[in-house]
Scaffold this active site. Structure first.
Site, PDB file in Angstrom:
ATOM      1  CB  CYS A 124     100.884  -7.778 -40.993  1.00  0.00           C
ATOM      2  SG  CYS A 124      99.228  -7.199 -40.630  1.00  0.00           S
ATOM      3  CE  LYS A 198      93.875 -10.399 -36.128  1.00  0.00           C
ATOM      4  NZ  LYS A 198      94.676  -9.297 -36.648  1.00  0.00           N
ATOM      5  NE  ARG A 208      96.129 -13.074 -42.913  1.00  0.00           N
ATOM      6  CZ  ARG A 208      96.327 -14.208 -42.250  1.00  0.00           C
ATOM      7  NH1 ARG A 208      96.779 -15.280 -42.896  1.00  0.00           N
ATOM      8  NH2 ARG A 208      96.082 -14.277 -40.954  1.00  0.00           N
ATOM      9  NE  ARG A 220      98.607 -12.167 -39.911  1.00  0.00           N
ATOM     10  CZ  ARG A 220      99.564 -11.683 -40.722  1.00  0.00           C
ATOM     11  NH1 ARG A 220     100.829 -11.848 -40.417  1.00  0.00           N
ATOM     12  NH2 ARG A 220      99.230 -11.046 -41.825  1.00  0.00           N
ATOM     13  CD  GLU A 236      95.411 -13.036 -26.031  1.00  0.00           C
ATOM     14  OE1 GLU A 236      95.576 -11.835 -25.784  1.00  0.00           O
ATOM     15  OE2 GLU A 236      96.321 -13.789 -26.418  1.00  0.00           O
ATOM     16  CE  LYS A 251      90.228  -9.653 -37.718  1.00  0.00           C
ATOM     17  NZ  LYS A 251      91.504  -9.073 -37.949  1.00  0.00           N
ATOM     18  CE1 TYR A 316      86.685  -4.841 -44.952  1.00  0.00           C
ATOM     19  CE2 TYR A 316      85.857  -6.879 -43.969  1.00  0.00           C
ATOM     20  CZ  TYR A 316      86.891  -5.986 -44.182  1.00  0.00           C
ATOM     21  OH  TYR A 316      88.113  -6.221 -43.627  1.00  0.00           O
TER      22      TYR A 316
HETATM   23  C1  PBG Z   1      96.032  -7.203 -39.348  1.00  0.00           C
HETATM   24  C2  PBG Z   1      94.577  -7.491 -39.525  1.00  0.00           C
HETATM   25  C3  PBG Z   1      93.959  -8.573 -40.164  1.00  0.00           C
HETATM   26  C4  PBG Z   1      92.593  -8.307 -40.177  1.00  0.00           C
HETATM   27  C5  PBG Z   1      92.397  -7.093 -39.522  1.00  0.00           C
HETATM   28  N1  PBG Z   1      93.625  -6.589 -39.100  1.00  0.00           N
HETATM   29  C6  PBG Z   1      94.547  -9.761 -40.846  1.00  0.00           C
HETATM   30  C7  PBG Z   1      95.354 -10.724 -40.114  1.00  0.00           C
HETATM   31  O1  PBG Z   1      95.431 -10.726 -38.885  1.00  0.00           O
HETATM   32  O2  PBG Z   1      95.995 -11.506 -40.817  1.00  0.00           O
HETATM   33  C8  PBG Z   1      91.543  -9.178 -40.815  1.00  0.00           C
HETATM   34  C9  PBG Z   1      90.300  -8.472 -41.223  1.00  0.00           C
HETATM   35  C10 PBG Z   1      89.428  -9.203 -42.173  1.00  0.00           C
HETATM   36  O3  PBG Z   1      89.671 -10.371 -42.559  1.00  0.00           O
HETATM   37  O4  PBG Z   1      88.416  -8.596 -42.583  1.00  0.00           O
HETATM   38  N2  PBG Z   1      96.626  -7.719 -38.225  1.00  0.00           N
HETATM   39 ZN    ZN Z   2      98.964  -7.626 -38.398  1.00  0.00          ZN
END
Ligand code: PBG
Ligand code: ZN
Length: 331
Positions: A124, A198, A208, A220, A236, A251, A316
């Site tokens: 992405c 996820k 993002r 998504r 999943e 997540k 973080y």
């Molecule tokens: C990419 C990805 C995302 C995150 C981690 N890898 C964003 C998404 O799926 O749009 C989110 C991580 C975060 O919000 O800290 N696929």
């Molecule tokens: Zn992605």
């Protein structure tokens, strides 16, 4: 037995007695720090939506890692950014041999040979449309075409020396496809940490923004799991385990502690919990308004993630470990 013989306050009377019976907060060795890497040198750009985190060029990343590696940080999880002009329909820049992630991996491995290096494997941040894989004729992400690209990205990260690759695109079969590609390329020892459960979450906004990876149209929900369908979300993870994942993941973390606890009961694989950008930003914003103590909120929520069953915490806050997790004295 009950009151007056039973008095729970007996074991709460001093900080040192409390500590004897309490579980301890996870130490630095349980944390993965997600980092955003950009091209160039001597760049450290603050990220407005993630105060306290920065987009870093590799040289500056190495400087930030020095004290953390000294503390015994569990590892880094590397995300890359490229200029808009380098993005295309399939996200080819993600697998460039001298791409931003590949170079960062090599540098971190060279400087900190003992620090575990994980890479996010997705498209992405490299596709012009911002989706996690190439689009098919119907405008939806083409699952199998995405898998082929993701396998190429994972192999390029392994070739650069990553200990572990972490596919996050939520394509069906991505774990099996990547495992096969790694093995065929001679990377049988590369660890595969799957973003297995996820969710399509409203909490990824700050990320993002940091990654410049928001979808240019749509959302998504066609590939990430629904928070309203727990059974599918658990399938999943079960499928990724069957496909050969070494580590599973839930997540976001804090809105999904029930899912984490359930998954803990269903698998013997290590589980990572991703304490995502929105969870970080919420607490920063609350503390900035003077409505809560940042360190106390972070310690409490981190304890909750560990208690629910996470072995690995992707957060973080790891980048601010000493400030946030420095020992407090209770009264
Ligand atoms: C990419 C990805 C995302 C995150 C981690 N890898 C964003 C998404 O799926 O749009 C989110 C991580 C975060 O919000 O800290 N696929
Ligand atoms: Zn992605």
């Amino acid at each position: 037995m009950k009151y007056p013989e039973v008095r729970l306050r007996r074991l709460r009377q001093t900080a040192s007695i409390r500590r004897l019976v309490e579980s301890t907060l996870p130490g630095p060795e349980k944390f993965l720090w997600p980092v955003f890497v950009v091209e160039g040198e001597n760049r450290a750009e603050p990220i407005a939506s993630l105060p306290g985190q920065q987009r870093l060029s590799t040289d500056r990343l190495l400087r930030e890692l020095e004290p953390l590696a000294g503390l015994g940080l569990g590892g880094v999880l590397i995300f890359g950014l490229v200029e808009t002009g380098r993005k295309d329909a399939v996200g080819s820049a993600a697998q460039a041999e001298k791409g931003v992630v590949q170079r960062a991996v090599r540098a971190v491995r060279r400087e900190f040979p003992d620090l575990p290096v994980f890479t996010d494997v997705c498209l992405c941040a490299y596709t012009s449309h911002g989706h996690c894989g190439p689009l098919g004729a119907d405008g939806r992400v083409d699952n199998d075409a995405a898998n082929a690209q993701l396998a190429g990205v994972a192999v390029s990260h392994a070739a650069a020396g990553a200990h572990a690759v972490a596919p996050s695109a939520m394509m069906d079969g991505q774990v099996a496809t990547i495992r096969r590609a790694l093995d065929a390329a001679g990377f049988a020892d590369t660890i595969l940490m799957s973003y297995s459960t996820k969710f399509a979450s409203a909490l990824y906004g700050p990320f993002r923004d940091a990654e410049q990876s928001a979808p240019q149209h749509g959302d998504r929900h066609g590939y990430q799991a629904s928070y309203a369908d727990l059974r599918s979300a658990l399938r999943e993870s079960a499928l990724d385990e069957a496909e050969g994942a070494d580590i599973l993941m839930v997540k976001p973390a804090l809105f999904y502690l029930d899912v984490l606890a359930r998954l803990r009961d269903r698998t013997d694989l290590p589980i990572a919990a991703y304490n995502v950008s929105g969870e970080y930003a919420m607490m920063v914003a609350m503390a900035e308004r003077g409505w809560g103590d940042l360190g106390a909120m972070v310690r409490e929520s981190t304890a909750a993630i560990a208690r629910a069953g996470a072995d690995i915490i992707i957060s973080y806050w790891a980048g601010r470990y000493t400030e946030i997790f420095a020992k407090e004295t209770g009264a």
